[in-house]
Design a protein around this motif. Structure first.
Motif, PDB file in Angstrom:
ATOM      1  N   PHE A  76       0.855  -1.195   0.000  1.00  0.00           N
ATOM      2  CA  PHE A  76       0.000   0.000   0.000  1.00  0.00           C
ATOM      3  C   PHE A  76       0.883   1.235   0.000  1.00  0.00           C
ATOM      4  CE2 PHE A  76       0.713  -1.135   4.404  1.00  0.00           C
ATOM      5  CZ  PHE A  76       0.972   0.061   5.022  1.00  0.00           C
ATOM      6  N   GLN A  77       0.238   2.395  -0.187  1.00  0.00           N
ATOM      7  CA  GLN A  77       0.977   3.650  -0.207  1.00  0.00           C
ATOM      8  C   GLN A  77       0.273   4.691   0.647  1.00  0.00           C
ATOM      9  OE1 GLN A  77       1.337   4.766  -4.324  1.00  0.00           O
ATOM     10  NE2 GLN A  77       2.959   3.272  -4.656  1.00  0.00           N
ATOM     11  N   ILE A  78       1.056   5.608   1.164  1.00  0.00           N
ATOM     12  CA  ILE A  78       0.481   6.731   1.903  1.00  0.00           C
ATOM     13  C   ILE A  78       1.077   8.008   1.345  1.00  0.00           C
ATOM     14  CG2 ILE A  78       0.294   7.862   4.160  1.00  0.00           C
ATOM     15  CD1 ILE A  78       0.499   5.188   5.470  1.00  0.00           C
ATOM     16  N   GLY A  79       0.214   8.958   1.017  1.00  0.00           N
ATOM     17  CA  GLY A  79       0.697  10.231   0.502  1.00  0.00           C
ATOM     18  C   GLY A  79       0.984  11.197   1.635  1.00  0.00           C
ATOM     19  N   ALA A  80       1.760  12.233   1.355  1.00  0.00           N
ATOM     20  CA  ALA A  80       2.008  13.259   2.361  1.00  0.00           C
ATOM     21  C   ALA A  80       0.682  13.926   2.707  1.00  0.00           C
ATOM     22  CB  ALA A  80       3.002  14.289   1.831  1.00  0.00           C
ATOM     23  N   GLY A  81       0.440  14.152   3.979  1.00  0.00           N
ATOM     24  CA  GLY A  81      -0.784  14.813   4.409  1.00  0.00           C
ATOM     25  C   GLY A  81      -1.981  13.890   4.508  1.00  0.00           C
ATOM     26  N   GLU A  82      -1.742  12.599   4.338  1.00  0.00           N
ATOM     27  CA  GLU A  82      -2.862  11.668   4.344  1.00  0.00           C
ATOM     28  C   GLU A  82      -2.933  10.917   5.676  1.00  0.00           C
ATOM     29  OE1 GLU A  82      -4.787   8.640   1.049  1.00  0.00           O
ATOM     30  OE2 GLU A  82      -2.631   8.676   1.327  1.00  0.00           O
ATOM     31  N   ILE A  83      -4.131  10.684   6.161  1.00  0.00           N
ATOM     32  CA  ILE A  83      -4.323   9.852   7.349  1.00  0.00           C
ATOM     33  C   ILE A  83      -4.970   8.548   6.884  1.00  0.00           C
ATOM     34  CG2 ILE A  83      -5.337   9.651   9.642  1.00  0.00           C
ATOM     35  CD1 ILE A  83      -5.489  12.635   9.813  1.00  0.00           C
ATOM     36  N   VAL A  84      -4.232   7.472   7.014  1.00  0.00           N
ATOM     37  CA  VAL A  84      -4.723   6.184   6.527  1.00  0.00           C
ATOM     38  C   VAL A  84      -4.918   5.254   7.707  1.00  0.00           C
ATOM     39  CG1 VAL A  84      -4.200   4.197   5.085  1.00  0.00           C
ATOM     40  CG2 VAL A  84      -3.551   6.489   4.329  1.00  0.00           C
ATOM     41  N   GLY A  85      -6.058   4.621   7.765  1.00  0.00           N
ATOM     42  CA  GLY A  85      -6.324   3.654   8.831  1.00  0.00           C
ATOM     43  C   GLY A  85      -5.913   2.257   8.380  1.00  0.00           C
ATOM     44  N   LEU A  86      -5.292   1.556   9.288  1.00  0.00           N
ATOM     45  CA  LEU A  86      -4.972   0.157   9.039  1.00  0.00           C
ATOM     46  C   LEU A  86      -5.823  -0.601  10.053  1.00  0.00           C
ATOM     47  CD1 LEU A  86      -3.035  -1.231   7.113  1.00  0.00           C
ATOM     48  CD2 LEU A  86      -1.359  -1.308   8.926  1.00  0.00           C
ATOM     49  N   VAL A  87      -6.919  -1.118   9.580  1.00  0.00           N
ATOM     50  CA  VAL A  87      -7.957  -1.570  10.493  1.00  0.00           C
ATOM     51  C   VAL A  87      -8.052  -3.080  10.515  1.00  0.00           C
ATOM     52  CG1 VAL A  87     -10.311  -1.118  11.184  1.00  0.00           C
ATOM     53  CG2 VAL A  87      -9.223   0.345   9.514  1.00  0.00           C
ATOM     54  N   GLY A  88      -8.312  -3.610  11.663  1.00  0.00           N
ATOM     55  CA  GLY A  88      -8.584  -5.033  11.767  1.00  0.00           C
ATOM     56  C   GLY A  88      -9.054  -5.313  13.160  1.00  0.00           C
ATOM     57  N   LEU A  89      -9.703  -6.439  13.327  1.00  0.00           N
ATOM     58  CA  LEU A  89     -10.026  -6.857  14.686  1.00  0.00           C
ATOM     59  C   LEU A  89      -8.714  -7.226  15.328  1.00  0.00           C
ATOM     60  CD1 LEU A  89     -13.086  -9.008  13.727  1.00  0.00           C
ATOM     61  CD2 LEU A  89     -13.082  -6.700  14.676  1.00  0.00           C
ATOM     62  N   ARG A  90      -8.671  -7.155  16.658  1.00  0.00           N
ATOM     63  CA  ARG A  90      -7.394  -7.421  17.306  1.00  0.00           C
ATOM     64  C   ARG A  90      -6.901  -8.813  16.928  1.00  0.00           C
ATOM     65  NH1 ARG A  90      -6.955  -4.824  23.052  1.00  0.00           N
ATOM     66  NH2 ARG A  90      -7.648  -3.121  21.745  1.00  0.00           N
ATOM     67  N   GLY A  91      -5.627  -8.900  16.593  1.00  0.00           N
ATOM     68  CA  GLY A  91      -5.071 -10.178  16.186  1.00  0.00           C
ATOM     69  C   GLY A  91      -5.093 -10.379  14.678  1.00  0.00           C
ATOM     70  N   ALA A  92      -5.610  -9.398  13.948  1.00  0.00           N
ATOM     71  CA  ALA A  92      -5.685  -9.551  12.498  1.00  0.00           C
ATOM     72  C   ALA A  92      -4.318  -9.407  11.850  1.00  0.00           C
ATOM     73  CB  ALA A  92      -6.653  -8.525  11.920  1.00  0.00           C
ATOM     74  N   GLY A  93      -3.344  -8.886  12.579  1.00  0.00           N
ATOM     75  CA  GLY A  93      -2.007  -8.760  12.033  1.00  0.00           C
ATOM     76  C   GLY A  93      -1.643  -7.343  11.636  1.00  0.00           C
ATOM     77  N   HIS A  94      -2.590  -6.396  11.802  1.00  0.00           N
ATOM     78  CA  HIS A  94      -2.285  -5.030  11.377  1.00  0.00           C
ATOM     79  C   HIS A  94      -1.213  -4.394  12.249  1.00  0.00           C
ATOM     80  CE1 HIS A  94      -5.469  -5.146  14.226  1.00  0.00           C
ATOM     81  NE2 HIS A  94      -5.698  -3.860  14.250  1.00  0.00           N
ATOM     82  N   GLU A  95      -1.136  -4.773  13.528  1.00  0.00           N
ATOM     83  CA  GLU A  95      -0.104  -4.197  14.396  1.00  0.00           C
ATOM     84  C   GLU A  95       1.287  -4.527  13.851  1.00  0.00           C
ATOM     85  OE1 GLU A  95      -2.451  -6.253  15.697  1.00  0.00           O
ATOM     86  OE2 GLU A  95      -3.393  -5.321  17.454  1.00  0.00           O
ATOM     87  N   ALA A  96       1.444  -5.777  13.394  1.00  0.00           N
ATOM     88  CA  ALA A  96       2.757  -6.214  12.917  1.00  0.00           C
ATOM     89  C   ALA A  96       3.223  -5.369  11.739  1.00  0.00           C
ATOM     90  CB  ALA A  96       2.702  -7.689  12.533  1.00  0.00           C
ATOM     91  N   ILE A  97       2.278  -4.943  10.891  1.00  0.00           N
ATOM     92  CA  ILE A  97       2.664  -4.168   9.705  1.00  0.00           C
ATOM     93  C   ILE A  97       3.256  -2.823  10.129  1.00  0.00           C
ATOM     94  CG2 ILE A  97       1.787  -3.047   7.630  1.00  0.00           C
ATOM     95  CD1 ILE A  97      -0.384  -5.341   7.644  1.00  0.00           C
ATOM     96  N   GLY A  98       2.563  -2.157  11.059  1.00  0.00           N
ATOM     97  CA  GLY A  98       3.070  -0.879  11.561  1.00  0.00           C
ATOM     98  C   GLY A  98       4.437  -1.033  12.201  1.00  0.00           C
ATOM     99  N   ARG A  99       4.602  -2.095  12.952  1.00  0.00           N
ATOM    100  CA  ARG A  99       5.870  -2.284  13.663  1.00  0.00           C
ATOM    101  C   ARG A  99       7.014  -2.627  12.710  1.00  0.00           C
ATOM    102  NH1 ARG A  99       5.492  -2.929  19.911  1.00  0.00           N
ATOM    103  NH2 ARG A  99       3.729  -1.507  20.043  1.00  0.00           N
ATOM    104  N   MET A 100       6.701  -3.292  11.616  1.00  0.00           N
ATOM    105  CA  MET A 100       7.765  -3.565  10.632  1.00  0.00           C
ATOM    106  C   MET A 100       8.227  -2.263   9.995  1.00  0.00           C
ATOM    107  SD  MET A 100       6.936  -7.128   8.672  1.00  0.00           S
ATOM    108  CE  MET A 100       5.165  -7.076   8.535  1.00  0.00           C
ATOM    109  N   ILE A 101       7.256  -1.367   9.730  1.00  0.00           N
ATOM    110  CA  ILE A 101       7.630  -0.081   9.124  1.00  0.00           C
ATOM    111  C   ILE A 101       8.517   0.708  10.088  1.00  0.00           C
ATOM    112  CG2 ILE A 101       6.709   2.124   8.300  1.00  0.00           C
ATOM    113  CD1 ILE A 101       4.226   0.525   7.359  1.00  0.00           C
TER     114      ILE A 101
END
Lengths: 350, 484
Positions: free
Chosen positions: B249-274
């Motif tokens: 995925f991509q995020i532009g400057a000035g953009e607020i993007v939600g990475l949504v999932g029920l807890r345990g869906a794995g979205h936390e891991a993506i943020g932490r890898m970044i």
């Protein structure tokens, strides 16, 4: 409109400030508690033994004798800032002073050469502690206790278990710890190290990082603090200062005794922990540590002058350790209670 | 406050934090005494404060002892069977198996230490243990909060079997999506009162949310236009590790993007890898077009302008016993300092004071300890800390979890300001209302992958609930969209 806002703000400010104001007094007593105790100790013994207690001889004896403990307490303080124990400092001190004498007597080295070797070994010992703890994940309590005992073995092995007498040591070596005028040199070394450590711990990001790690290692990592590097560095510093303390002890004693060392651990430890009850309550700190060393030293000296037996020293050190930790636990609980009250009131202001 | 639970039904109990759910449960558990009113069980009046009722409680932290075996954990609650005064171990094991089988769940080896079980098996064990006391009503408090999605589905299966056996379940949850298809009836609490009791079939998620909030739902977005940059601020390609991915995925400057999932869906891991806190197994991360080396640690990523606000405030953000100054400027990297450049107390104080004023933190005293602050004020400090880092990309995990609505809006406002200033924000969250209100765009993660993307008018709580639930599998209980 403007007035309205400022009134609201003032209300919010006083509401927020109230818990703090009630906490202020407790804070002040906590912050300056040790300083007050120190003054009390001086006054009480000064009145009880006015001639001997304040004599230059007594002052110098205490300052010279306690400079080693003070240096060791400062060494202990650095890893303790990250909430890691270094139980090897006493053993390390013993080994360093045996080596310092032995290298001159047995290997015929000049004292600067011997000192250089002792300091190099000190850095190595610190690094070893750091590696055991950060790389191999061994609990600092175990790692430093184990390594310390190994060091004790090394000094006994090196000396054959016998005292090394430094009969022909150069005067320049003994002069390292002499008293010039009214100023004992060992106290000057402690003061120099203390100033450097104070600047590092209170005024440099490096020092703050140590305390941050102590507060929460996980949070520290997520703040970009390389915790392993800092913890390793803390142990290297602790090793270096223990080595310096060993050189001082060797110069003071003039002999190397392999059984000396371990008994220095507890007073150093007690001072550091007692120091953590004051100045920055709940946190080991340089000034608190020094004040604690002085309080322990002068009150023990005073009690001795009142005619107490030699073994009172152990009651002192053991008792102070328990009292110090008890006090800091109590202070922490008290602050938490104040904090809870504060949060409640601040919440009510929202 | 009223609550009526029929026999053999799964009854959902929902409400915002502070609505009175925990208090009600504590009264039932006999922890608190009720001032007035009565509790009836099968028509008979009972007093939970005095007598112990055939009610069992499974709390979010299950209270299992990891070092002990499954059988022992059951026996800790049910009592150890004895023979001649000594523990009868064969019966300990047998009884654990029996209870599992009574629920038609395949029992694990009762001699296995609990620490070896998966999160789902632990939750099931929590229920099994509750049943060991012959309970007629089981109260579950947020049982799926820590569960990965397939595991939650497994747990729901167990609950349905429990219902089939005639046992009633009171199910406390913030995750409205999972209630549909699972619960039979729902009670909504607000400000300590029941505002609705209804059959699940007669109610929509939107109604539930409105009941909880006590107002109609305004799905307002920070709808500032984001021009499509030729070169996005962040570009993630085929990023993956054991818990998540591959995602792109991509995020532009000035953009607020939600990475949504029920807890345990794995979205936390993506943020932490970044952020560099987790090692990716593969894939690429580009910031402003520059490929970030895979082995970089957190410090290096912070230096490049990536920030992460951790979701676990107490364990991963708070520096207990330290002042607000130190909490705001904890490390050289964040204060924009060099490690050996002296800290000037007066300057730090002014800087901290400015942040506290801007974020309206109470108390506004930089020397106060962080422990003195309420959760919401603490969170403002931690947000402020990262704003001081002047990052280009902010990864914000559950930025307003567990804080009151006022602080929530304040933090949303801050984040919108930061985005307007040109930074990119990735909001990693399981809070659909928050994502719907705050984000320009949302990527829904299910089963460790991006399952859908919502933007503009399509970015609503309902859509998020529906998509997250579909992504998690129909079994997890997506009411309207369960067939998808």
């Amino acid at each position: 409109m403007d007035e309205q806002v400022s009134t609201n703000e003032r209300l919010a400010d006083t509401a927020a400030a109230r818990p703090h104001a009630s906490g202020r007094l407790a804070d002040l007593t906590a912050v300056y508690g040790l300083a007050v105790v120190f003054v009390l100790v001086m006054v009480v013994f000064g009145i009880l033994r006015p001639n001997s207690f304040f004599s230059t001889m007594n002052m110098n004896a205490v300052l010279v004798g306690q400079s080693v403990t003070a240096m060791l307490a400062l060494a202990e303080m650095v890893p303790l800032a990250t909430r890691q124990f270094d139980l090897s400092v006493g053993f390390h001190l013993g080994m360093a002073h045996v080596l310092m004498i032995g290298l001159q007597v047995q290997q015929n080295l000049s004292w600067p050469a011997a000192a250089a070797i002792v300091l190099a070994v000190a850095l190595l010992v610190g690094a070893l502690n750091g590696i055991l703890i950060t790389r191999f994940g061994i609990d600092s309590f175990i790692a430093t206790m184990g390594l310390g005992t190994l060091l004790y073995g090394v000094s006994n092995w090196y000396s054959g278990g016998a005292q090394i007498t430094g009969l022909n040591l150069p005067a320049s070596f003994a002069n390292l710890t002499e008293v010039i005028g009214y100023i004992p040199l060992p106290a000057v070394y402690v003061a120099i190290v203390a100033v450097i450590l104070w600047v590092v711990t209170e005024r440099l990001p490096v020092g703050r990082a140590l305390y941050v790690i102590g507060a929460s290692p996980r949070a520290a990592e997520l703040l970009g603090i390389r915790t392993k590097l800092y913890i390793g560095g803390a142990f290297v510093t602790s090793g270096l200062l223990s080595g310096i303390a060993g050189i001082m002890l060797a110069s003071i004693l003039g002999t190397g005794t392999p059984s000396v060392g371990p008994e220095y651990l507890l007073p150093a430890f007690a001072s550091t922990l007692l120091g953590a009850t004051s100045i920055h309550p709940g946190r080991v700190n340089v000034i608190g540590t020094l004040l604690a060393v002085l309080i322990l030293a002068f009150s023990f000296s005073g009690v001795q002058q009142l005619g107490a037996a030699f073994y009172v020293q152990y009651f002192f050190n053991g008792g102070i350790l328990i009292v110090a930790v008890g006090l800091s636990v109590y202070a922490a609980a008290r602050r938490r209670a104040l904090a809870a009250a504060g949060a409640g009131k601040a919440g009510a202001a929202d | 406050m009223d609550l009526a639970v029929g026999p053999g039904e799964i009854h959902a109990l929902v409400g915002e934090n502070g609505a009175g759910k925990s208090t009600l449960i504590k009264i039932l558990a006999g922890v608190h005494q009720a001032y007035a009113g009565e509790v009836r069980l099968l028509g008979e009046r009972v007093d939970p404060y005095g007598a112990s009722l055939p009610l069992s409680f499974v709390h979010q932290d299950l209270g299992l002892v990891d070092e002990l075996s499954v059988g022992e954990n059951v026996a800790l609650v049910a009592g150890f069977p004895r023979q001649a005064g000594l523990i009868d171990w064969p019966r300990v094991w047998a009884r654990a198996r029996e209870i599992y089988l009574a629920m038609a769940v395949a029992p694990p080896d009762p001699r296995l230490p609990v620490g070896a079980l998966s999160a789902a098996s632990k939750a099931v064990l929590g229920i099994v243990r509750a049943l060991a006391r012959q309970a007629r009503v089981v109260v579950l408090d947020e049982p799926t909060a820590a569960l990965p999605e397939p595991d939650a589905a497994h747990l729901f299966d167990v609950l349905r079997r429990l219902r089939a056996s005639g046992c009633s379940v009171i199910y406390v949850s913030h995750r409205l999506g999972e209630l549909f298809g699972l619960a039979d009836r729902v009670t909504v609490l607000r400000d300590g009162r029941r505002v609705r009791a209804a059959a699940m079939a007669e109610i929509t998620p939107q109604q539930l949310v409105e009941d909880m909030l006590g107002r109609s739902l305004e799905l307002h977005h920070a709808a500032h236009p984001v021009e499509n940059h030729a070169r996005p601020l962040l570009a993630v390609a085929a990023l993956e590790n054991a818990q998540a991915g591959p995602v792109s995925f991509q995020i532009g400057a000035g953009e607020i993007v939600g990475l949504v999932g029920l807890r345990g869906a794995g979205h936390e891991a993506i943020g932490r890898m970044i952020f560099g806190a987790l090692r990716p197994r593969g894939g690429e991360i580009r910031l402003d077009g520059t490929l970030l080396p895979a082995g970089e640690d957190v410090a290096a990523r912070i230096a490049r302008g990536v920030a992460l606000l951790p979701g676990d405030r107490g364990r991963e953000s708070a520096l207990g016993g330290m002042s607000l100054i130190e909490n705001l400027l904890p490390s050289a990297a964040i204060g924009g300092q060099r490690s050996w450049r002296p800290l000037l107390p007066a300057r730090e104080r002014r800087r901290a004071q400015a942040v506290l004023d801007r974020l309206d933190v109470r108390p506004r005293d930089p020397a106060a300890l962080i422990d003195w602050l309420s959760g919401g004020n603490q969170q403002k400090v931690f947000v402020g800390r990262w704003l001081e880092a002047k990052a280009r990309l902010y990864v914000m995990e559950e930025p307003t979890a567990g804080i009151d609505i006022g602080a929530k809006f304040a933090i949303h406002g801050l984040l919108a300001d930061v985005a307007r200033g040109g930074a990119g924000i990735l909001v990693v969250s399981s809070d659909f209302e928050e994502v719907a209100a705050l984000c320009d765009r949302a990527l829904v993660i299910g089963r460790a992958r991006i399952t859908s993307e919502l933007r503009g008018p399509g970015l609503t709580v309902d859509n998020l609930v529906a998509h997250a639930s579909i992504g998690a599998g129909a079994e997890a209980g997506a009411g309207a969209s369960g067939g998808g």
